[in-house]
Design a protein around this motif. Sequence first.
Motif: not given
Length: 464
Positions: A243-269
Amino acid sequence: MSQLNNTFARWLLSRLRLVGAVLLAGIAIGWAVGADALWRDPALGHKLDTTIQTFGVSRNGNDDDTAALQRMIDSGIGSIALPRGTYRITQPLVIDLDKVGVTSVVGDGTPRIVMEGIGPAIKFIGTHEGSADPKTVKDNVWRRQRMPIVEGIEIVGANNLADGIEAVKTMQLTISNVVIRHVRHAVHLTQRNRNVAIVGCHFYENRGVGVFLDDVNLHQINITGTHISYNQGGGVVSYKGNTRNIQISGCDIEGNVKNVLIDSGGTKYGTAEVAITGCTLQHSGGSESANVRYIGADSDGERCWGLVTIANNIISDVETNIDIQKARDVVITGNTISSGYKYNLRVEDSANVVVGPNAMGRNAPYKDDDTCDNSVLFRNCEDTTINGLHVHRVLRSEAGIILDHCRRIHLTGCTVLDCDNAGILLNEVEDSMISGNLLSNTSGNGDKWQALEVVGGKGNVVVP
């Protein structure tokens, strides 16, 4: 004469063979290049005033509309226009774009789809195998598949395994002004997708993830002006994939325990090239909760991926507000960060991190002195610049800013005020420069407090 006839016959045969070869080549090239031009848009076979009534859709909330809506989709009419009503379905509505052509499911904000079955209420299936490079997009994708749209509808789950929208191998999927509630995953992106846009949506109170990049090969996704709240599995989650080019802008992100989680572990790319800007990220606390957690590990668990910008956000009220692990090339600047139950900022096993001016403290009306430590920790990091950071009232921690087993850190121009025990703690730090910082404590425990504590280490220049 006979010899002349034989010569002419051989000449004619060779010419016929040449013409045949040219014709066959032309047919092959025409099939490869222009076959899509032979495809006739099935929407042309329908009258312009064709509506859901033509296909027997009831929209009364009692009858099962699955078969009727699927007939409407499979007809190739393209515009699945839903007027106000409740559309009860028991199986996914599958939109096979290469068969039915460009398709949109649209309303004016009034229609509701209730999914009582297992799987996505709406599933788009494309055939795009290329990248975002125009040279890799085949003619049939541009002609029959580009920009599938879902707009102006509500999707509600009535099954624990119901999802909202799933997309596979699509090009330019666009979701706007959509409400998705009580499903598992609101938007589920799998296998491969390109150029996804999610704008002005509400993904609220779901059992899984708001926007789930599920081990997907995806370049370019824009999530803008969207509320993503109270999703038990996370707000925006990217797991494995390429995955490339994740753009998160002007958002309300709340109450999700993990609001933004990006985990590359275990993958080549891995996942890289991420920007989180101008958002409010907050709530809910609890074990392992985080507003932004980025894990840049490669398939062997080594620090690898990054190119991350976290800027100009309002971030508060979780266990760790910003958590950077095994990453490189990360910039954090211009944020207001508060009420970190353990950490306002934790950076571990990372390199080439730049932390600029951020306000990290506590706001008195929130009365969080007993619940939030607000620690700032860099552990096992190297080649990092920290400049202009404002840290206020870190409690119950060894210091306002802790550098633990770090190397080549340049910490300068920071303000660290009224923190327990010490302003800055260097524990086994090497080859670093600490200078030009304002370290002060007027909170009443000054007899136990020291501006800068150094334990072990070597090769440092320390001028508080």
